[in-house]
Write an enzyme that holds these catalytic residues in place. Sequence first.
Site, PDB file in Angstrom:
ATOM      1  N   ARG A  53       0.373  -2.668   1.556  1.00 24.45           N
ATOM      2  CA  ARG A  53       0.920  -1.544   0.798  1.00 24.45           C
ATOM      3  C   ARG A  53       1.721  -0.664   1.738  1.00 24.45           C
ATOM      4  O   ARG A  53       1.344  -0.454   2.898  1.00 24.45           O
ATOM      5  CB  ARG A  53      -0.190  -0.720   0.136  1.00 24.45           C
ATOM      6  CG  ARG A  53      -0.846  -1.390  -1.053  1.00 24.45           C
ATOM      7  CD  ARG A  53       0.118  -1.547  -2.226  1.00 24.45           C
ATOM      8  NE  ARG A  53      -0.525  -2.118  -3.397  1.00 24.45           N
ATOM      9  CZ  ARG A  53      -0.609  -3.410  -3.660  1.00 24.45           C
ATOM     10  NH1 ARG A  53      -0.110  -4.289  -2.782  1.00 24.45           N
ATOM     11  NH2 ARG A  53      -1.182  -3.840  -4.767  1.00 24.45           N
ATOM     12  N   GLU A 107       7.568   2.095  -3.703  1.00 21.22           N
ATOM     13  CA  GLU A 107       8.284   0.892  -4.143  1.00 21.22           C
ATOM     14  C   GLU A 107       8.319   0.734  -5.658  1.00 21.22           C
ATOM     15  O   GLU A 107       9.151  -0.002  -6.189  1.00 21.22           O
ATOM     16  CB  GLU A 107       7.653  -0.352  -3.521  1.00 21.22           C
ATOM     17  CG  GLU A 107       6.250  -0.649  -3.999  1.00 21.22           C
ATOM     18  CD  GLU A 107       5.739  -1.969  -3.440  1.00 21.22           C
ATOM     19  OE1 GLU A 107       6.075  -3.006  -4.011  1.00 21.22           O
ATOM     20  OE2 GLU A 107       5.012  -1.936  -2.433  1.00 21.22           O
ATOM     21  N   HIS A 125       8.580  -6.830  -2.527  1.00 22.86           N
ATOM     22  CA  HIS A 125       7.215  -7.234  -2.871  1.00 22.86           C
ATOM     23  C   HIS A 125       7.193  -8.642  -3.482  1.00 22.86           C
ATOM     24  O   HIS A 125       6.630  -8.873  -4.557  1.00 22.86           O
ATOM     25  CB  HIS A 125       6.594  -6.238  -3.853  1.00 22.86           C
ATOM     26  CG  HIS A 125       5.100  -6.182  -3.759  1.00 22.86           C
ATOM     27  ND1 HIS A 125       4.389  -5.008  -3.903  1.00 22.86           N
ATOM     28  CD2 HIS A 125       4.166  -7.141  -3.553  1.00 22.86           C
ATOM     29  CE1 HIS A 125       3.092  -5.255  -3.800  1.00 22.86           C
ATOM     30  NE2 HIS A 125       2.934  -6.538  -3.580  1.00 22.86           N
TER      31      HIS A 125
END
Length: 352
Positions: free
Chosen positions: A264, A293, A313
């Site tokens: 993260r 994000e 991601h």
Amino acid sequence: MQGINVLAIHRISAADRLKIEAVDRAVRLTDAGGWYDGEIRETWPAFTSARYLELRSTGSGTREQRDHLLAEAEVILGGWPFPLDLRSRAPKLKWFHQRPAGASNLLTGDLWGGDVVVTTSRGVGNTLAMAEYAVAGILHFAKGLHRVSVDRNAASFDHRAYRPLLLEGKTACIVGVGGIGRDVGRLCAALGMRVVGTRRHLGSDDALPSGFSEIGGAPDLDRFLPDSDFAVICCQWTPETTRLFDGERLARMKSGSVLVNVARGEIVDEEALVEALCRDHLRGAVLDVYVGEFEHTPMPALWSDPRVLITPHISSASDQDRHGAIDLFCDNLRAYLDGRPLRNVVDWERGY
């Protein structure tokens, strides 16, 4: 046994549906995948909806119908993103399973810290794909491939700037030796690297995972970093790991090392990372995640730096879906029906 109402609020495949229904005849599964997309678009940032919802999906049914499904559900199989007021609309809810692995995904909703049992898919995701991504990032900077775009834009080669490294004999530190971290360590060891790692809790009988030469507790991170050529963040995001890599810890990293983050964004102090790069303390950073994000693009100082490889991601994506969320859910559903403990129950105090 009386029937048990199980509600899937994100899309599941026909094969997954059959798996869930095969657990027990008492399972009454309702597939409401996509039904709540309109609500999610209204309550989540537009950036999140554009990234995670199907194009032009605005939901199904009336508000009353969606409320009724939640009101009757005893078990909910969810994903990301989800209705933020889910708990308040599901008075009979006893167990919520989140298909993603990270419990921190639930921080913004009303399930967090509540009375409902929540489980995640920690340890059974596409861990190998994420490990391959981490190794690809390591190789990207080890071989100086970040120089390619710089030379292309300059229309001239700077041969001496590449400074390629041989990975054999280098040290990789895996921060968070869980499902992902184990696979990262195994692949790094296969390349001839020395692999060390950290875990929050160490059991006296814990066997050393394949490829690792040493695993320490969280306090050992500062001992490992000065000798590590690569640090790979694989741990959960919790209050304890928020800005774990701050300015002080980044300064402890070996000069010329590479930071890889597949966990993260909030685990890294991004302003401190920019400063470390400005000082040329780090060779590079690989970020599949970044702060915010789900709401916006990366901070310009990171995105514009060729020594920073940023992706949206996607480290868990591949041409093969090996995610074990449904299998875990089915195992837990059987345990739930039998009155046995569930796997991967979130400890709200611990944060995962």
